[in-house]
Design a protein around this motif. Structure first.
Motif, PDB file in Angstrom:
ATOM      1  N   TRP A   1       5.762 129.766  95.803  1.00  0.00           N
ATOM      2  CA  TRP A   1       6.406 129.308  94.581  1.00  0.00           C
ATOM      3  C   TRP A   1       7.536 128.313  94.846  1.00  0.00           C
ATOM      4  N   GLU A   2       8.055 128.295  96.061  1.00  0.00           N
ATOM      5  CA  GLU A   2       9.114 127.334  96.386  1.00  0.00           C
ATOM      6  C   GLU A   2       8.599 125.904  96.330  1.00  0.00           C
ATOM      7  N   LYS A   3       7.275 125.720  96.349  1.00  0.00           N
ATOM      8  CA  LYS A   3       6.677 124.391  96.268  1.00  0.00           C
ATOM      9  C   LYS A   3       6.120 124.110  94.862  1.00  0.00           C
ATOM     10  N   GLN A   4       6.676 124.799  93.896  1.00  0.00           N
ATOM     11  CA  GLN A   4       6.226 124.669  92.503  1.00  0.00           C
ATOM     12  C   GLN A   4       6.143 123.210  92.051  1.00  0.00           C
ATOM     13  N   LYS A   5       7.176 122.439  92.301  1.00  0.00           N
ATOM     14  CA  LYS A   5       7.231 121.055  91.829  1.00  0.00           C
ATOM     15  C   LYS A   5       6.108 120.209  92.419  1.00  0.00           C
ATOM     16  N   GLN A   6       5.834 120.413  93.703  1.00  0.00           N
ATOM     17  CA  GLN A   6       4.753 119.646  94.336  1.00  0.00           C
ATOM     18  C   GLN A   6       3.402 120.009  93.736  1.00  0.00           C
ATOM     19  N   PHE A   7       3.199 121.309  93.477  1.00  0.00           N
ATOM     20  CA  PHE A   7       1.931 121.735  92.873  1.00  0.00           C
ATOM     21  C   PHE A   7       1.787 121.162  91.470  1.00  0.00           C
ATOM     22  N   GLU A   8       2.858 121.176  90.713  1.00  0.00           N
ATOM     23  CA  GLU A   8       2.804 120.630  89.356  1.00  0.00           C
ATOM     24  C   GLU A   8       2.532 119.128  89.379  1.00  0.00           C
ATOM     25  N   GLN A   9       3.128 118.437  90.340  1.00  0.00           N
ATOM     26  CA  GLN A   9       2.877 117.005  90.469  1.00  0.00           C
ATOM     27  C   GLN A   9       1.420 116.733  90.843  1.00  0.00           C
ATOM     28  N   LEU A  10       0.885 117.552  91.768  1.00  0.00           N
ATOM     29  CA  LEU A  10      -0.513 117.401  92.155  1.00  0.00           C
ATOM     30  C   LEU A  10      -1.429 117.606  90.952  1.00  0.00           C
ATOM     31  N   ASN A  11      -1.157 118.623  90.155  1.00  0.00           N
ATOM     32  CA  ASN A  11      -1.977 118.882  88.972  1.00  0.00           C
ATOM     33  C   ASN A  11      -1.901 117.723  87.981  1.00  0.00           C
ATOM     34  N   GLU A  12      -0.698 117.223  87.765  1.00  0.00           N
ATOM     35  CA  GLU A  12      -0.509 116.109  86.827  1.00  0.00           C
ATOM     36  C   GLU A  12      -1.270 114.872  87.293  1.00  0.00           C
ATOM     37  N   LYS A  13      -1.181 114.565  88.579  1.00  0.00           N
ATOM     38  CA  LYS A  13      -1.844 113.382  89.119  1.00  0.00           C
ATOM     39  C   LYS A  13      -3.368 113.546  89.153  1.00  0.00           C
ATOM     40  N   THR A  14      -3.830 114.772  89.396  1.00  0.00           N
ATOM     41  CA  THR A  14      -5.272 115.018  89.423  1.00  0.00           C
ATOM     42  C   THR A  14      -5.853 114.869  88.022  1.00  0.00           C
ATOM     43  N   LEU A  15      -5.142 115.357  87.024  1.00  0.00           N
ATOM     44  CA  LEU A  15      -5.566 115.174  85.634  1.00  0.00           C
ATOM     45  C   LEU A  15      -5.674 113.686  85.303  1.00  0.00           C
ATOM     46  N   ALA A  16      -4.665 112.921  85.681  1.00  0.00           N
ATOM     47  CA  ALA A  16      -4.678 111.480  85.420  1.00  0.00           C
ATOM     48  C   ALA A  16      -5.851 110.801  86.125  1.00  0.00           C
ATOM     49  N   LEU A  17      -6.133 111.226  87.349  1.00  0.00           N
ATOM     50  CA  LEU A  17      -7.251 110.652  88.100  1.00  0.00           C
ATOM     51  C   LEU A  17      -8.576 110.955  87.407  1.00  0.00           C
ATOM     52  N   SER A  18      -8.719 112.177  86.916  1.00  0.00           N
ATOM     53  CA  SER A  18      -9.956 112.569  86.234  1.00  0.00           C
ATOM     54  C   SER A  18     -10.179 111.763  84.955  1.00  0.00           C
ATOM     55  N   GLN A  19      -9.108 111.308  84.352  1.00  0.00           N
ATOM     56  CA  GLN A  19      -9.212 110.502  83.132  1.00  0.00           C
ATOM     57  C   GLN A  19      -9.576 109.056  83.438  1.00  0.00           C
ATOM     58  N   GLN A  20      -9.403 108.670  84.689  1.00  0.00           N
ATOM     59  CA  GLN A  20      -9.743 107.310  85.110  1.00  0.00           C
ATOM     60  C   GLN A  20     -11.177 107.202  85.597  1.00  0.00           C
TER      61      GLN A  20
ATOM     62  N   PHE B   1     -10.896 117.731  85.214  1.00  0.00           N
ATOM     63  CA  PHE B   1      -9.807 118.564  85.723  1.00  0.00           C
ATOM     64  C   PHE B   1      -9.801 119.885  84.955  1.00  0.00           C
ATOM     65  N   ILE B   2      -9.795 121.006  85.685  1.00  0.00           N
ATOM     66  CA  ILE B   2      -9.778 122.329  85.069  1.00  0.00           C
ATOM     67  C   ILE B   2      -8.421 122.968  85.330  1.00  0.00           C
ATOM     68  N   ASN B   3      -7.671 123.192  84.277  1.00  0.00           N
ATOM     69  CA  ASN B   3      -6.309 123.702  84.393  1.00  0.00           C
ATOM     70  C   ASN B   3      -6.296 125.233  84.362  1.00  0.00           C
ATOM     71  N   VAL B   4      -6.097 125.846  85.533  1.00  0.00           N
ATOM     72  CA  VAL B   4      -5.940 127.306  85.604  1.00  0.00           C
ATOM     73  C   VAL B   4      -4.462 127.684  85.746  1.00  0.00           C
ATOM     74  N   TRP B   5      -3.623 126.701  85.999  1.00  0.00           N
ATOM     75  CA  TRP B   5      -2.201 126.918  86.270  1.00  0.00           C
ATOM     76  C   TRP B   5      -1.502 127.618  85.112  1.00  0.00           C
ATOM     77  N   ASP B   6      -1.607 127.044  83.912  1.00  0.00           N
ATOM     78  CA  ASP B   6      -0.830 127.523  82.762  1.00  0.00           C
ATOM     79  C   ASP B   6      -1.115 128.978  82.427  1.00  0.00           C
ATOM     80  N   GLU B   7      -2.383 129.349  82.436  1.00  0.00           N
ATOM     81  CA  GLU B   7      -2.741 130.708  82.041  1.00  0.00           C
ATOM     82  C   GLU B   7      -2.371 131.745  83.096  1.00  0.00           C
ATOM     83  N   MET B   8      -2.045 131.292  84.286  1.00  0.00           N
ATOM     84  CA  MET B   8      -1.656 132.217  85.353  1.00  0.00           C
ATOM     85  C   MET B   8      -0.140 132.414  85.416  1.00  0.00           C
TER      86      MET B   8
END
Length: 221
Positions: A154-173, A179-186
């Protein structure tokens, strides 16, 4: 005399090279035993091409009830524990391409972040995965499962959130990438990982965690 000495030196160099080369090669190809096990598990006559491949790191490998959680599908599980994205690229033939899948669900990136790899580099390797898979079959659909909020990391929370954000953006391109978001529900109401979804090591999931993944993935099948 000098010639004999040169021959001896050359022989010694060759001996050392031939003796150590296999070990160096093995070090450059980690997880080789796991990959051999996967190939043995899925010989050419044991699967139909055009099925669904789940691959990536230990969160996929340890999904023991994958076929039961997502029934009525031709599923192949080629996850190998501890792997990073560049290692999935290394074994892309053995884990993905040889099955000529119609759909590929991928979970990598968490170990990359844990080992200090930059999000930018991970995204570049995602693109390389995409390129190789689509080049093999332009109709293949790719699904990148988001990083999960592991309590032990969890100390790397920010990096994981950034990775998810960038992966979502990539999937839209890119076409054929979702991109399947499992983060929020967990996460719980306080925005922290739900401890009840993880086993004792606070890294890998229990059945409750996998149930969330199955619910998120099933609509894409």
């Amino acid at each position: 005399m000098k010639i004999k000495n040169n021959v001896k030196c050359l022989s010694l160099v060759l001996f050392l090279f031939l003796g150590f080369y296999p070990n160096c090669q093995a070090q450059n190809r980690p997880f080789e035993n796991e990959i051999k096990h996967i190939i043995e598990k899925y010989p050419e006559n044991a699967f139909e091409k055009g099925g669904i491949v789940f691959t990536g790191s230990s969160s996929i490998r340890l999904w023991e009830n994958l076929v039961e959680d997502i029934p009525n599908n031709k599923i192949i599980n080629t996850g190998f524990g501890g792997s990073q994205t560049h290692e999935l690229l290394l074994y892309i033939e053995e884990t993905i391409l040889r099955y000529s899948p119609s759909k590929v669900f991928i979970y990598v990136g968490e170990n990359d972040i844990q080992e200090g790899k930059a999000v930018k580099q991970i995204l570049q390797e995602y693109k390389e995965l995409y390129k190789k898979i689509i080049s093999h079959n332009p109709k293949t659909e790719l699904f990148f499962i988001s990083a999960k909020p592991s309590p032990s990391r969890w100390e790397k929370q920010k990096q994981f959130e950034q990775l998810n954000e960038k992966t979502l953006a990539l999937s839209q391109q890119l076409g054929n990438m979702t991109f399947i978001n499992v983060w929020d529900e967990m996460l719980d109401d306080n925005g922290s990982p739900k401890a009840s979804l993880f086993v004792q090591d606070k890294l890998h999931m229990n059945e409750k965690g996998y149930a969330i993944w199955a619910n998120k993935i099933t609509p894409h099948l």
